[in-house]
Design a protein around this motif. Structure first.
Motif: not given
Length: 283
Positions: A141, A149, A173, A178, A182-183, A186, A213
């Motif tokens: 992440f 990235w 992570d 993260s 971003t989580i 993806l 998260k």
């Protein structure tokens, strides 16, 4: 739902050596809880991770006769994988493949290209020895080194793993970088794009950010989560200040709120929690 308990990750960065008998007793307690998998140790250089230099001795003391939990060992190169593969009790070999070139060198003393060559050999070894390779996409992440990235880079790594036949990929992570932003994208992109791969979430977190998260990964379809009781641990190769693991009790709280069965024996979990307090209090 698969819950993977990671005492190896909790222990590996601790400065004081936990006696082998103490490690073994704690792991035997965890084996009664009902986790899908126990990330119990690693076959790496004792100079790199001195805390886990006794993994083979610990393994010999584990009582697997009354447990359905499978064992996972982390390896850092093909030699470690060959050693781990000699133990029939181990079901999974885990290898940290880094999205960050800098971290790959820090963590396994390889380039990413060299690591991918090892992954191919490890997967073949697992196929021959009746085991399964779990590829952890470290720094999945983002990273603190300025290495490139993007979701596209993570997808490219996943594509290379899929081409090799790897069937379990855990987005990791490593430094707690993260966020939900971003989580979710993806996992939402990867899970439908690679139906032959089981995706997991190995999330490091601070106490205040765990819920967003877990929720972000769960909403995006992830059903495999790594945790460690008490949120202890982190990667000693990544930073001086360790960002803790996802606390298993937080994962259980989240699942309870969702009305999702964890499959764990909560009485046994309570006993393991109590033992963890004593195991880690003096170290």
């Amino acid at each position: 739902m698969k819950l993977i308990e990671c005492p190896r990750d909790a222990m590996q960065g601790l400065p004081d050596f936990i006696p082998t008998a103490t490690k073994t007793a704690y792991l035997n307690e965890l084996l009664q809880v009902g986790f899908d998998t126990l990330d119990f140790g690693s076959f790496v250089s004792p100079k790199a991770i001195p805390q886990l230099r006794d993994t083979a001795e610990v393994l010999a003391g584990l009582d697997l006769s009354r447990s359905s939990t499978k064992l996972l060992a982390i390896v850092a190169n093909l030699r470690g994988a060959e050693t781990a593969a000699q133990h029939p009790e181990i079901s999974y070999l885990g290898f940290p493949l880094s999205v960050s070139e800098t971290f790959q060198r820090r963590n396994t003393n390889q380039t990413t290209a060299e690591a991918l060559t090892d992954v191919a050999a490890m997967h073949a070894l697992c196929e021959r020895s009746g085991k399964t390779l779990v590829a952890y996409l470290s720094m999945g992440f983002g990273n603190p080194y300025g290495d490139a990235w993007s979701p596209e880079i993570v997808t490219d790594f996943t594509q290379q793993l899929a081409a090799l036949g790897v069937r379990i990929v855990a987005l990791s992570d490593t430094i707690g970088a993260s966020t939900a932003a971003t989580i979710t994208p993806l996992f939402s992109a990867l899970i439908p794009a690679f139906p032959g791969i089981e995706f997991g979430a190995h999330l490091h977190t601070t106490p205040g950010s765990w819920r967003e998260k877990v929720s972000a990964a769960y909403v995006a379809g992830c059903r495999r989560f790594d945790g460690a009781i008490g949120g202890i641990g982190g990667c000693p190769m990544a930073a001086d200040e360790l960002t803790g693991n996802m606390a298993t009790e937080n994962l259980l709280d989240f699942l309870a709120e969702k009305g999702v069965e964890s499959g764990l024996d909560l009485e046994a979990f309570g006993r393991a929690q109590a033992m963890a307090t004593s195991v880690f209090a003096t170290h």
